[in-house]
Design a protein around this motif. Structure first.
Motif, PDB file in Angstrom:
ATOM      1  N   ASN A  82      38.857  23.085  43.460  1.00 48.20           N
ATOM      2  CA  ASN A  82      37.430  24.188  42.806  1.00 48.20           C
ATOM      3  C   ASN A  82      37.505  25.680  44.027  1.00 48.20           C
ATOM      4  OD1 ASN A  82      34.987  25.894  42.202  1.00 48.20           O
ATOM      5  ND2 ASN A  82      34.094  23.421  42.455  1.00 48.20           N
ATOM      6  N   VAL A  83      38.090  26.576  43.525  1.00 40.41           N
ATOM      7  CA  VAL A  83      37.964  27.536  44.944  1.00 40.41           C
ATOM      8  C   VAL A  83      38.451  29.035  44.172  1.00 40.41           C
ATOM      9  CG1 VAL A  83      41.016  27.993  44.778  1.00 40.41           C
ATOM     10  CG2 VAL A  83      39.532  28.277  46.692  1.00 40.41           C
ATOM     11  N   TYR A  84      38.521  29.941  44.909  1.00 38.94           N
ATOM     12  CA  TYR A  84      37.604  31.005  45.198  1.00 38.94           C
ATOM     13  C   TYR A  84      38.170  31.869  45.653  1.00 38.94           C
ATOM     14  CZ  TYR A  84      33.372  30.548  42.223  1.00 38.94           C
ATOM     15  OH  TYR A  84      32.473  29.943  41.330  1.00 38.94           O
ATOM     16  N   HIS A  85      39.390  33.461  44.871  1.00 33.71           N
ATOM     17  CA  HIS A  85      40.025  33.651  45.542  1.00 33.71           C
ATOM     18  C   HIS A  85      39.875  35.974  45.377  1.00 33.71           C
ATOM     19  CE1 HIS A  85      43.889  34.714  47.489  1.00 33.71           C
ATOM     20  NE2 HIS A  85      44.408  35.516  46.904  1.00 33.71           N
ATOM     21  N   ALA A  86      39.451  36.452  46.462  1.00 31.49           N
ATOM     22  CA  ALA A  86      39.289  38.130  46.187  1.00 31.49           C
ATOM     23  C   ALA A  86      40.889  39.001  46.180  1.00 31.49           C
ATOM     24  CB  ALA A  86      38.811  38.172  47.492  1.00 31.49           C
ATOM     25  N   ILE A  87      40.693  39.450  45.020  1.00 35.40           N
ATOM     26  CA  ILE A  87      42.249  40.606  44.875  1.00 35.40           C
ATOM     27  C   ILE A  87      41.919  41.889  45.386  1.00 35.40           C
ATOM     28  CG2 ILE A  87      43.927  41.275  43.377  1.00 35.40           C
ATOM     29  CD1 ILE A  87      42.616  37.829  42.547  1.00 35.40           C
ATOM     30  N   ALA A  88      42.242  42.159  45.815  1.00 35.94           N
ATOM     31  CA  ALA A  88      41.278  44.110  46.087  1.00 35.94           C
ATOM     32  C   ALA A  88      42.525  44.935  45.220  1.00 35.94           C
ATOM     33  CB  ALA A  88      41.773  44.337  47.712  1.00 35.94           C
ATOM     34  N   ALA A  89      41.850  46.482  45.003  1.00 29.81           N
ATOM     35  CA  ALA A  89      42.348  47.544  44.851  1.00 29.81           C
ATOM     36  C   ALA A  89      43.933  47.433  45.633  1.00 29.81           C
ATOM     37  CB  ALA A  89      42.360  48.070  44.153  1.00 29.81           C
ATOM     38  N   GLY A  90      44.575  48.240  45.079  1.00 29.57           N
ATOM     39  CA  GLY A  90      45.634  48.881  46.223  1.00 29.57           C
ATOM     40  C   GLY A  90      45.218  50.065  46.471  1.00 29.57           C
ATOM     41  N   GLU A  91      46.159  50.745  47.131  1.00 28.03           N
ATOM     42  CA  GLU A  91      45.961  51.382  47.404  1.00 28.03           C
ATOM     43  C   GLU A  91      46.121  53.345  46.502  1.00 28.03           C
ATOM     44  OE1 GLU A  91      49.209  52.653  50.453  1.00 28.03           O
ATOM     45  OE2 GLU A  91      48.387  51.374  51.876  1.00 28.03           O
ATOM     46  N   GLU A  92      46.825  52.687  45.297  1.00 29.26           N
ATOM     47  CA  GLU A  92      47.093  53.724  44.179  1.00 29.26           C
ATOM     48  C   GLU A  92      45.312  53.663  43.371  1.00 29.26           C
ATOM     49  OE1 GLU A  92      50.917  53.377  42.192  1.00 29.26           O
ATOM     50  OE2 GLU A  92      51.990  54.449  43.900  1.00 29.26           O
ATOM     51  N   GLY A  93      45.055  52.515  43.623  1.00 31.39           N
ATOM     52  CA  GLY A  93      44.000  52.261  42.347  1.00 31.39           C
ATOM     53  C   GLY A  93      44.368  51.416  40.890  1.00 31.39           C
ATOM     54  N   ASN A  94      43.128  51.288  40.873  1.00 37.05           N
ATOM     55  CA  ASN A  94      43.469  50.363  39.157  1.00 37.05           C
ATOM     56  C   ASN A  94      44.347  49.111  39.105  1.00 37.05           C
ATOM     57  OD1 ASN A  94      41.461  52.424  38.222  1.00 37.05           O
ATOM     58  ND2 ASN A  94      42.703  53.772  37.993  1.00 37.05           N
ATOM     59  N   ALA A  95      45.024  48.676  40.503  1.00 36.37           N
ATOM     60  CA  ALA A  95      45.576  47.618  40.343  1.00 36.37           C
ATOM     61  C   ALA A  95      45.869  46.756  41.446  1.00 36.37           C
ATOM     62  CB  ALA A  95      47.199  47.627  39.535  1.00 36.37           C
ATOM     63  N   GLY A  96      46.428  45.304  41.637  1.00 37.92           N
ATOM     64  CA  GLY A  96      46.156  44.799  42.518  1.00 37.92           C
ATOM     65  C   GLY A  96      46.623  44.007  42.618  1.00 37.92           C
ATOM     66  N   THR A  97      47.121  43.275  43.777  1.00 39.46           N
ATOM     67  CA  THR A  97      47.700  41.583  43.384  1.00 39.46           C
ATOM     68  C   THR A  97      48.249  41.089  44.656  1.00 39.46           C
ATOM     69  OG1 THR A  97      49.217  42.700  41.952  1.00 39.46           O
ATOM     70  CG2 THR A  97      50.118  40.497  43.488  1.00 39.46           C
ATOM     71  N   SER A  98      47.844  39.582  44.422  1.00 39.33           N
ATOM     72  CA  SER A  98      47.383  38.617  45.710  1.00 39.33           C
ATOM     73  C   SER A  98      48.225  37.130  45.167  1.00 39.33           C
ATOM     74  CB  SER A  98      45.626  38.687  46.092  1.00 39.33           C
ATOM     75  OG  SER A  98      46.260  37.715  46.747  1.00 39.33           O
ATOM     76  N   THR A  99      48.403  36.216  46.338  1.00 41.15           N
ATOM     77  CA  THR A  99      49.361  35.621  46.254  1.00 41.15           C
ATOM     78  C   THR A  99      48.072  33.965  46.202  1.00 41.15           C
ATOM     79  OG1 THR A  99      49.997  35.341  47.700  1.00 41.15           O
ATOM     80  CG2 THR A  99      51.842  36.321  45.911  1.00 41.15           C
ATOM     81  N   ILE A 100      48.354  33.327  46.173  1.00 42.87           N
ATOM     82  CA  ILE A 100      47.562  31.979  46.033  1.00 42.87           C
ATOM     83  C   ILE A 100      48.446  30.356  46.312  1.00 42.87           C
ATOM     84  CG2 ILE A 100      46.388  31.511  44.108  1.00 42.87           C
ATOM     85  CD1 ILE A 100      44.508  30.237  45.232  1.00 42.87           C
ATOM     86  N   ALA A 101      48.781  29.881  47.010  1.00 42.32           N
ATOM     87  CA  ALA A 101      49.435  28.861  47.223  1.00 42.32           C
ATOM     88  C   ALA A 101      48.977  27.539  46.160  1.00 42.32           C
ATOM     89  CB  ALA A 101      49.394  28.163  48.614  1.00 42.32           C
ATOM     90  N   LEU A 102      49.372  26.990  45.635  1.00 43.67           N
ATOM     91  CA  LEU A 102      48.935  26.260  44.358  1.00 43.67           C
ATOM     92  C   LEU A 102      49.662  24.838  44.187  1.00 43.67           C
ATOM     93  CD1 LEU A 102      46.842  28.098  41.561  1.00 43.67           C
ATOM     94  CD2 LEU A 102      45.998  27.284  43.930  1.00 43.67           C
ATOM     95  N   ALA A 103      49.527  23.575  44.335  1.00 42.68           N
ATOM     96  CA  ALA A 103      50.246  22.398  43.941  1.00 42.68           C
ATOM     97  C   ALA A 103      50.184  22.400  43.082  1.00 42.68           C
ATOM     98  CB  ALA A 103      49.606  21.405  44.257  1.00 42.68           C
ATOM     99  N   ALA A 104      51.794  21.927  41.864  1.00 44.31           N
ATOM    100  CA  ALA A 104      51.754  21.700  40.380  1.00 44.31           C
ATOM    101  C   ALA A 104      50.617  20.759  39.954  1.00 44.31           C
ATOM    102  CB  ALA A 104      53.311  20.661  40.481  1.00 44.31           C
ATOM    103  N   GLY A 105      50.388  21.486  38.933  1.00 47.47           N
ATOM    104  CA  GLY A 105      49.295  20.894  38.175  1.00 47.47           C
ATOM    105  C   GLY A 105      48.295  22.345  36.797  1.00 47.47           C
ATOM    106  N   SER A 106      48.182  22.003  36.158  1.00 45.33           N
ATOM    107  CA  SER A 106      47.403  22.599  35.466  1.00 45.33           C
ATOM    108  C   SER A 106      45.640  22.941  36.082  1.00 45.33           C
ATOM    109  CB  SER A 106      46.520  21.962  33.477  1.00 45.33           C
ATOM    110  OG  SER A 106      48.051  21.017  33.375  1.00 45.33           O
TER     111      SER A 106
END
Length: 373
Positions: A82-106
């Motif tokens: 049960n976790v919250y994770h922030a994704i910021a906008a990229g330099e060009e704006g209107n898009a952002g990507t971030s990765t989060i480590a998760l174990a196998a599951g649903s």
């Protein structure tokens, strides 16, 4: 004398048993470092490392999201997560990507809307479900679209809901929402909420007080299960508890989200068009005998008045004209054609002049163990 000997014969077996017990205790002392009645604590087995996969969270906005906006915040729920994770906008704006480590599951994921520098916000999609498999050939990714709501259409209630959600996100956030990163989110939230033209002083104060109500420097929430299953870690047979632990009882909490709902308001709207209206202006005397100028009364061919009606007026005037051809001071012997334009109503239509309102609803319930329903 014989009585003493008999007593010795009776007690001899007990003496032998006592001696044997003492010998056993001495042997145990040599092996264990002493003879003690206190139970020995067994070392807990080392938990195996949890294999994880870096899951890409891709957020795209149709407009307005940039480095001056607050980040989009993903709420991720899974078995023991049960976790919250922030994704910021990229330099060009209107898009952002971030990765989060998760174990196998649903897992299930929902978004908290960013707030832009002008006070605008976003319509976020419904909660999504996704699977993580450690043996997959490609790491999974989740697409999260955002549709901008202009600042003048963002309601006070919507911003209040975002502020409340950010509070919970900071408390249960990972490293992207703690320390300097978390403080940056709170600073932008306060500034951008205050920039909205519809915001109330109450909501501004709530956004400003968030940092006083949450622990931005607290321990970051884990993105992996904490270990063990729902029945606990001490319930196997033969363990120190002597039996299986009681099953975990879920403590359900409402997760709320906001959405923009259109309120219909049908009204009758008149239809207009511009029309050209023709008419005639009669000549009037100038004061010089026999001279006339076209500044007399004007008859317009509208509201049922036609050119034939004008001819009838002229004929009647000529019949009653004086010797100079004047009838009531107007010379009807000649006239000037004139025209004018006029905007007139030609009908009507029905039009929905409604508005958007912010609706808060419970989209799902969750437990801190990561279960949802």
């Amino acid at each position: 004398m014989s009585g003493i000997v008999d007593q010795m014969r009776v007690r001899a077996p007990y003496a032998v048993a006592l001696a044997a017990a003492v010998a056993a205790c001495l042997a145990a002392a040599l092996l264990l470092g002493g003879c003690s009645s206190a139970p020995q604590e067994s070392a807990e087995p080392e938990q195996p490392a949890i294999e994880t996969v870096d899951v890409a969270l891709n957020v795209t906005a149709d407009a307005g999201w940039d480095g001056n906006s607050t980040p989009a915040i993903a709420h991720i729920l899974g078995d023991g997560v049960n976790v919250y994770h922030a994704i910021a906008a990229g330099e060009e704006g209107n898009a952002g990507t971030s990765t989060i480590a998760l174990a196998a599951g649903s897992y299930k994921i929902s978004l908290i809307s960013p707030v832009n520098a002008d006070g605008s916000a976003y319509q976020v999609g419904e909660m999504q479900e996704f699977e993580v498999a450690t043996n997959a050939e490609e790491a999974p990714s989740v697409e999260c679209p955002l549709t901008q709501i202009p600042a003048d259409q963002v309601t006070d209630e919507l911003l209040q809901g975002i502020v409340d959600e950010v509070k919970e996100a900071i408390e249960s956030g990972d490293e992207t929402l703690k320390g300097d990163a978390g403080q940056g989110v709170l600073d932008k939230l306060e500034q951008n909420v205050a920039a909205n033209p519809n915001v109330s002083d109450e909501t501004k104060d709530e956004a400003a007080k968030v940092e006083e109500e949450v622990d931005v420097n607290g321990e970051a929430a884990s993105t992996t299960p904490s270990g063990g299953d729902a029945v606990g870690t001490g319930g196997s047979a033969g363990g120190s508890g002597g039996g299986q632990a009681a099953a975990h009882e879920h403590s359900w909490k409402d997760h709320t989200a906001t959405r923009q709902v259109w309120v219909e308001n049908w009204v009758t709207v008149p239809d207009y068009e511009t029309q050209t209206i023709y008419g005639a202006r009669f000549y009037v005397p100038t004061g010089t005998p026999g001279e006339y100028i076209a500044n007399g009364p004007t008859y317009w061919f509208e509201n049922g008045f036609t050119q034939d009606d004008l001819k009838a007026v002229i004929a009647n005037a000529l019949r009653n004209a004086d010797e100079n051809g004047l009838y009531n001071g107007v010379y009807y012997g000649n006239y000037q054609n004139v025209s004018k334009t006029s905007t007139v109503q030609v009908g009507s239509h029905q039009e929905d002049q409604g508005w958007y309102e912010t609706e808060t609803y419970v989209d799902y319930q969750y437990c801190n163990c990561g279960a949802t329903r």
